[in-house]
Structure formats: C-alpha cells, structure tokens
Design a protein around this motif. Structure first.
Motif, PDB file in Angstrom:
ATOM      1  N   ARG A  53      29.404  36.401  30.020  1.00 51.15           N
ATOM      2  CA  ARG A  53      29.836  35.960  28.705  1.00 51.15           C
ATOM      3  C   ARG A  53      30.297  34.515  28.820  1.00 51.15           C
ATOM      4  O   ARG A  53      31.141  34.182  29.650  1.00 51.15           O
ATOM      5  CB  ARG A  53      30.992  36.838  28.205  1.00 51.15           C
ATOM      6  N   LEU A  54      29.728  33.644  27.987  1.00 50.36           N
ATOM      7  CA  LEU A  54      30.069  32.232  28.050  1.00 50.36           C
ATOM      8  C   LEU A  54      29.843  31.587  26.691  1.00 50.36           C
ATOM      9  O   LEU A  54      29.229  32.188  25.791  1.00 50.36           O
ATOM     10  CB  LEU A  54      29.253  31.508  29.116  1.00 50.36           C
ATOM     11  N   ARG A  55      30.328  30.397  26.517  1.00 44.58           N
ATOM     12  CA  ARG A  55      30.126  29.682  25.260  1.00 44.58           C
ATOM     13  C   ARG A  55      28.661  29.281  25.122  1.00 44.58           C
ATOM     14  O   ARG A  55      28.034  28.835  26.097  1.00 44.58           O
ATOM     15  CB  ARG A  55      31.026  28.453  25.208  1.00 44.58           C
ATOM     16  N   ALA A  56      28.128  29.400  23.913  1.00 48.15           N
ATOM     17  CA  ALA A  56      26.721  29.066  23.695  1.00 48.15           C
ATOM     18  C   ALA A  56      26.451  27.578  23.860  1.00 48.15           C
ATOM     19  O   ALA A  56      25.305  27.185  24.100  1.00 48.15           O
ATOM     20  CB  ALA A  56      26.279  29.539  22.311  1.00 48.15           C
ATOM     21  N   ASP A  57      27.484  26.738  23.747  1.00 44.91           N
ATOM     22  CA  ASP A  57      27.273  25.310  23.972  1.00 44.91           C
ATOM     23  C   ASP A  57      27.309  24.956  25.455  1.00 44.91           C
ATOM     24  O   ASP A  57      27.236  23.784  25.829  1.00 44.91           O
ATOM     25  CB  ASP A  57      28.282  24.469  23.186  1.00 44.91           C
ATOM     26  N   LEU A  58      27.434  25.982  26.312  1.00 44.92           N
ATOM     27  CA  LEU A  58      27.447  25.834  27.772  1.00 44.92           C
ATOM     28  C   LEU A  58      28.630  25.016  28.275  1.00 44.92           C
ATOM     29  O   LEU A  58      28.559  24.389  29.342  1.00 44.92           O
ATOM     30  CB  LEU A  58      26.123  25.249  28.293  1.00 44.92           C
ATOM     31  N   LYS A  59      29.723  25.015  27.518  1.00 45.14           N
ATOM     32  CA  LYS A  59      30.962  24.409  27.982  1.00 45.14           C
ATOM     33  C   LYS A  59      31.922  25.522  28.415  1.00 45.14           C
ATOM     34  O   LYS A  59      31.761  26.672  28.037  1.00 45.14           O
ATOM     35  CB  LYS A  59      31.598  23.565  26.882  1.00 45.14           C
TER      36      LYS A  59
ATOM     37  N   TYR B  97      11.923  30.550  30.962  1.00 39.95           N
ATOM     38  CA  TYR B  97      11.791  31.998  31.160  1.00 39.95           C
ATOM     39  C   TYR B  97      12.457  32.768  30.010  1.00 39.95           C
ATOM     40  O   TYR B  97      11.845  33.038  28.986  1.00 39.95           O
ATOM     41  CB  TYR B  97      12.419  32.351  32.507  1.00 39.95           C
ATOM     42  N   GLY B  98      13.740  33.110  30.150  1.00 41.90           N
ATOM     43  CA  GLY B  98      14.446  33.797  29.070  1.00 41.90           C
ATOM     44  C   GLY B  98      14.816  32.837  27.956  1.00 41.90           C
ATOM     45  O   GLY B  98      14.865  31.620  28.140  1.00 41.90           O
ATOM     46  N   LEU B  99      15.113  33.399  26.763  1.00 43.92           N
ATOM     47  CA  LEU B  99      15.416  32.549  25.616  1.00 43.92           C
ATOM     48  C   LEU B  99      16.283  33.288  24.602  1.00 43.92           C
ATOM     49  O   LEU B  99      16.106  34.492  24.375  1.00 43.92           O
ATOM     50  CB  LEU B  99      14.118  32.086  24.943  1.00 43.92           C
ATOM     51  N   ALA B 100      17.217  32.559  24.002  1.00 45.96           N
ATOM     52  CA  ALA B 100      17.969  33.029  22.837  1.00 45.96           C
ATOM     53  C   ALA B 100      18.198  31.838  21.935  1.00 45.96           C
ATOM     54  O   ALA B 100      18.436  30.720  22.411  1.00 45.96           O
ATOM     55  CB  ALA B 100      19.311  33.643  23.245  1.00 45.96           C
ATOM     56  N   THR B 101      18.101  32.034  20.628  1.00 48.33           N
ATOM     57  CA  THR B 101      18.361  30.952  19.692  1.00 48.33           C
ATOM     58  C   THR B 101      19.787  31.050  19.156  1.00 48.33           C
ATOM     59  O   THR B 101      20.412  32.109  19.186  1.00 48.33           O
ATOM     60  CB  THR B 101      17.372  30.983  18.520  1.00 48.33           C
ATOM     61  N   TRP B 102      20.282  29.924  18.636  1.00 52.14           N
ATOM     62  CA  TRP B 102      21.653  29.859  18.128  1.00 52.14           C
ATOM     63  C   TRP B 102      21.745  28.750  17.102  1.00 52.14           C
ATOM     64  O   TRP B 102      21.267  27.630  17.349  1.00 52.14           O
ATOM     65  CB  TRP B 102      22.622  29.583  19.277  1.00 52.14           C
ATOM     66  N   THR B 103      22.315  29.047  15.946  1.00 53.55           N
ATOM     67  CA  THR B 103      22.638  28.032  14.946  1.00 53.55           C
ATOM     68  C   THR B 103      24.143  27.888  14.878  1.00 53.55           C
ATOM     69  O   THR B 103      24.854  28.849  14.562  1.00 53.55           O
ATOM     70  CB  THR B 103      22.069  28.405  13.564  1.00 53.55           C
ATOM     71  N   ASP B 104      24.629  26.704  15.213  1.00 48.62           N
ATOM     72  CA  ASP B 104      26.062  26.423  15.219  1.00 48.62           C
ATOM     73  C   ASP B 104      26.546  26.347  13.774  1.00 48.62           C
ATOM     74  O   ASP B 104      26.137  25.463  13.010  1.00 48.62           O
ATOM     75  CB  ASP B 104      26.313  25.096  15.941  1.00 48.62           C
TER      76      ASP B 104
ATOM     77  N   VAL C  35      28.529  34.492  15.024  1.00 43.24           N
ATOM     78  CA  VAL C  35      29.854  34.267  14.440  1.00 43.24           C
ATOM     79  C   VAL C  35      30.783  33.588  15.434  1.00 43.24           C
ATOM     80  O   VAL C  35      31.431  32.581  15.132  1.00 43.24           O
ATOM     81  CB  VAL C  35      30.459  35.596  13.940  1.00 43.24           C
ATOM     82  N   SER C  36      30.843  34.119  16.645  1.00 44.04           N
ATOM     83  CA  SER C  36      31.773  33.589  17.647  1.00 44.04           C
ATOM     84  C   SER C  36      31.169  32.472  18.497  1.00 44.04           C
ATOM     85  O   SER C  36      31.901  31.754  19.176  1.00 44.04           O
ATOM     86  CB  SER C  36      32.236  34.720  18.576  1.00 44.04           C
ATOM     87  N   GLY C  37      29.839  32.323  18.464  1.00 39.09           N
ATOM     88  CA  GLY C  37      29.209  31.329  19.325  1.00 39.09           C
ATOM     89  C   GLY C  37      29.283  31.697  20.790  1.00 39.09           C
ATOM     90  O   GLY C  37      29.287  30.825  21.663  1.00 39.09           O
TER      91      GLY C  37
ATOM     92  N   ASP D 149      33.704  42.954  19.938  1.00 40.77           N
ATOM     93  CA  ASP D 149      34.970  42.246  19.788  1.00 40.77           C
ATOM     94  C   ASP D 149      35.375  41.616  21.114  1.00 40.77           C
ATOM     95  O   ASP D 149      35.847  42.296  22.023  1.00 40.77           O
ATOM     96  CB  ASP D 149      36.059  43.209  19.300  1.00 40.77           C
ATOM     97  N   THR D 150      35.190  40.307  21.221  1.00 42.51           N
ATOM     98  CA  THR D 150      35.499  39.633  22.487  1.00 42.51           C
ATOM     99  C   THR D 150      36.990  39.670  22.794  1.00 42.51           C
ATOM    100  O   THR D 150      37.397  39.595  23.944  1.00 42.51           O
ATOM    101  CB  THR D 150      35.027  38.171  22.456  1.00 42.51           C
ATOM    102  N   GLY D 151      37.820  39.801  21.762  1.00 42.38           N
ATOM    103  CA  GLY D 151      39.253  39.891  22.002  1.00 42.38           C
ATOM    104  C   GLY D 151      39.642  41.159  22.724  1.00 42.38           C
ATOM    105  O   GLY D 151      40.680  41.225  23.377  1.00 42.38           O
ATOM    106  N   ALA D 152      38.788  42.191  22.625  1.00 42.55           N
ATOM    107  CA  ALA D 152      39.050  43.454  23.317  1.00 42.55           C
ATOM    108  C   ALA D 152      38.375  43.496  24.683  1.00 42.55           C
ATOM    109  O   ALA D 152      38.374  44.531  25.337  1.00 42.55           O
ATOM    110  CB  ALA D 152      38.565  44.627  22.459  1.00 42.55           C
ATOM    111  N   GLY D 153      37.803  42.374  25.111  1.00 42.52           N
ATOM    112  CA  GLY D 153      37.187  42.330  26.433  1.00 42.52           C
ATOM    113  C   GLY D 153      35.824  42.963  26.514  1.00 42.52           C
ATOM    114  O   GLY D 153      35.353  43.308  27.592  1.00 42.52           O
TER     115      GLY D 153
END
Length: 435
Positions: free
Chosen positions: A278-284, A183-190, A263-265, A357-361
C-alpha cells in the motif's frame, strides 16, 4: 521524442526491515490454503483463447469493465490477450471486437504484447472528452491508448496513441528486446488536479513508474514520466537474516496486479512473490506491506537444469491468506469509503478480500473461490487478472459484475495453454463476503 533517463527513487529503508500493517483474520472464512471458503459460480464465460499459432498466440490476462451510462445493458469488458491484442466483449461474454497488437519495428524484434489494461473516464482531448482504455504493450515497451466510442457498437475501440510515444523503461530497441519492459498497469485521476496518470510496473524488476497522460494533436494521447520508485528486492527477516524470493539469476521480484483507490489516492500493488503493498499513487512517501504471501521468507535455490526453484524449510514468517503469485488486484468500491480490495491468490486458486478503509489497516475480511457452474462452465484457476464494478449493469447484472481470468480453461488438450474470462454476478460475491 527524446527519451530522458529515469528519475529513480529507491526505498532503501525497506530493504532493511519490512513494515507490515495489521490484518485481522476472519476465522469463519477459513484458514491457510483457503479451506472452508465459500464458492461463487460464473454466469457466463468468454470463448477460449489459445496460446499457439493456430489460436493467434492469444493468452487471456487482464480485464476492465466499461459501463455505458446511456444504456448499461450495452456495457463492455475490455481485456488483454497478450500477442493476440485486445478483445472487447459484451455482457453475454460474446466477442464484439478484436484489436491486434502492433508488430515490432523490425523482423527480428519482438511483436506487440498487451499485458494489463485499465480505463480513464472523461479525459479532455483536443477533439473533446473521451473514455479511454489504456494498456501496457510489453512487446514494444509502450502504452497503447484506445478511445471508447459507444456510438460504434461493432468497433467501439479506436487507437489514439500518439505515434511519438517513447518507450516507458528502455533506452533503445536492443534494450526493449531484452523484455524488461512495461508490464502491470493501473490508471488514476487525481481529484485535486484533474490530471490522469498510468502507474506502470517493469517486468523482472521492482520499478514502478508514474506517467501522466497528455492530450496531443489530432485527438491523440501521449504520456510523460513524472517519477519512479523501486520496491525492495530483499528483506530483513525476524531472525536477522536477509531473504529474497528465489528466481532465475538476474530477475528481481516483479509487480503486476495493481489498482488505485480513486478517493484516497492509495495504490495497491501486488509484488508476486512477496505480498501486497500500500503506497501513495503519486509514488511519494514510504510504501507499507499490507499482507505477505505464505511463502514469504522461505529459502530457495534456483536449479538451472530444471529451471525451477527448490524450496527449503519454511521458517514461518509468511502470511496466512494469499499464496504466490499474488495478482489480479481490483477495488470493490462502496459508499462513504466502504468496500473491499480483492486479490487473486494464484497458489491456491482463491480470492482474498481486505477492508477498503485504510484507517482500519485494510483488515482481512474473508475470501472466496470461483468454482464450476456446470460441466461445461468451469471456474477460475491461477487467475492473472480481475476487474470489479459495483454499479448496476442493466438486467444481466443489476448489482454489478466481477470478471476474472481463468488460467486453465477446461477442457484443454493438456499441451496448449487455453485461457478465458469468467463473468460473476457481484451480488453473489457480496453474499459470499457477508455483504
């Protein structure tokens, strides 16, 4: 190709309690329902798409913006039209190419249906590096991959999908026909490994899958499953009760809009009736809820006669900035980690912006509407998909471009679904958000 069973990681702890990140509202940008938000107006719009036999069952959904580095004025917008396949537009919003969706394998099987699209830049194929458009074929439960060739201005997309590509979620054709598919999709290059991935959600389920894109013989592209993760389908409310979004029996709250910060993955995923994760793109790791829809926690009962949900009293546990469905997530990248996460709030026809900025929540920083520029050029309502590119695109869009889907293109006949895409100067959006 042999299909392997899903390796599923279920986030059990999240069904017991929801961790909500802080998000400071900017009062100057309006309150609940989007009242007082600034407006931006489209410069141009694509030709209308009609979701009926006369229109080829074409229904606009999700765009992606490809920048031509050699000639930015000749950049392209690649967009899905569901059973109508893909459309490629130039920066004047004129059709450059129409790519049909493939048929189903049999006469009684569902045809191809392209839902979401994203880009991969410089993937190394057996024939050399290439930019790719990757789309979810919801009808066949597969990814479809297209090479982008700027040297072919009339036919820039060429299908390079490995014919051996297996279904993403389904075990066989019978399961595909049940339509709980990609269904939904997003790409990511590590950036640490150089490997490229597609993150894919499942229709009417909470599952996300991480698929690595792989180069195969003859310049083709396949994929392999790395891992999966299930987002919650029920939530513990502050009063101690358990809540799930109202839906047709058997359906779970699905995800569609997704985007990855390269940049942040970090993956941002819009669970339509719940909010933005909000979660890690590697699904960990453990996903965290960045913001909730206003309807979060509202009890509902499904009425089979009307096929609608009847809502109960609002207990006041929802958010203040987005209304169900939340879709159309896209990342406005700035310098040095600056930028904005943009999200379509379908319920009130607005767009919400959060600090990158994920550091700012990921604090909420404002919002805007896309409204009519003239009697002939309307705005965007019930936006399904959006894409933003903060790079100069020649003389038309020197500050960049925002493309949004319009779920109710006007004028319509009131019966047939008429949709299209609006092109908005990114400079206008930056002004609306205060820079």
């Amino acid at each position: 190709m042999t299909r392997h069973p899903l390796r599923r990681l279920t986030v059990c702890a999240l069904t017991a309690a929801v961790a909500v990140l802080p998000a400071t509202a900017a009062a100057a940008h309006g309150g609940p329902g989007g009242h007082g938000l600034p407006s931006v107006r489209p410069r141009v719009e694509t030709p209308p798409l009609r979701d009926d036999e006369a229109g080829g069952n074409a229904d606009a959904d999700d765009p992606a913006i490809w920048r031509n580095p050699a000639d930015p004025d000749r950049s392209l917008v690649v967009a899905t039209a569901k059973e109508g396949g893909l459309r490629v537009y130039d920066l004047d919003a004129e059709v450059v190419q129409s790519v049909p969706a493939p048929p189903g394998p049999g006469p009684d099987d569902a045809p191809g249906r392209f839902n979401n699209v994203d880009l991969v830049h410089g993937l190394r194929l057996t024939t050399g590096r290439a930019d790719l458009a990757v789309t979810t074929d919801r009808g066949n439960d597969r990814l479809r991959v297209y090479r982008i060739d700027p040297a072919s201005p009339g036919r820039p997309l060429t299908d390079v999908t490995d014919p051996a590509a297996a279904p993403v979620f389904s075990a066989d054709q019978a399961e595909i026909n049940e339509e709980r598919t990609a269904y939904g999709l997003a790409t990511w290059t590590d950036r640490t490994t150089g490997r490229s991935y597609a993150l894919v959600s499942r229709r009417e389920r909470t599952t996300l899958a991480l698929l690595e894109l792989t180069a195969t013989a003859g310049g083709r592209v396949g994929y392999r499953e790395v891992r999966t993760l299930d987002l919650p389908s029920s939530f513990r409310l502050p009063d101690g009760t358990s809540w799930s979004p109202c839906a047709e029996p058997g359906e779970a709250p699905q995800v569609e809009g997704m985007t990855v910060d390269p940049v942040s993955g970090v993956l941002y995923a819009g669970q339509e009736d719940v909010g933005i994760w909000r979660l890690r793109a590697d699904l960990k790791g453990t996903p965290r809820l960045l913001d909730k829809v206003r309807e979060f926690g509202v009890p509902g009962t499904y009425d089979e006669a009307t096929e609608e949900c009847v809502a109960g009293a609002d207990p006041g546990y929802g958010g203040k900035r987005i209304s169900t469905d939340v879709e159309g997530l896209t990342l406005l990248q700035g310098k040095g980690g600056a930028g904005r996460l943009l999200a379509s709030s379908q319920g009130d026809d607005t767009f919400a912006a959060y600090d990158r900025d994920t550091g700012a929540g990921n604090a909420y920083v404002g919002g805007f509407r896309v409204t009519a520029a003239s009697a002939a050029l309307d705005g965007s309502e019930e936006c399904d998909g959006a894409a933003v590119l903060n790079q100069p695109l020649g003389s038309r869009y020197p500050e960049g471009l925002l493309v949004v889907q319009d779920g109710h293109d006007a004028p319509g006949d009131g019966e047939t679904a008429v949709t299209n895409f609006k092109f908005v100067d990114l400079g206008d959006v930056k002004d609306a958000l205060g820079g």
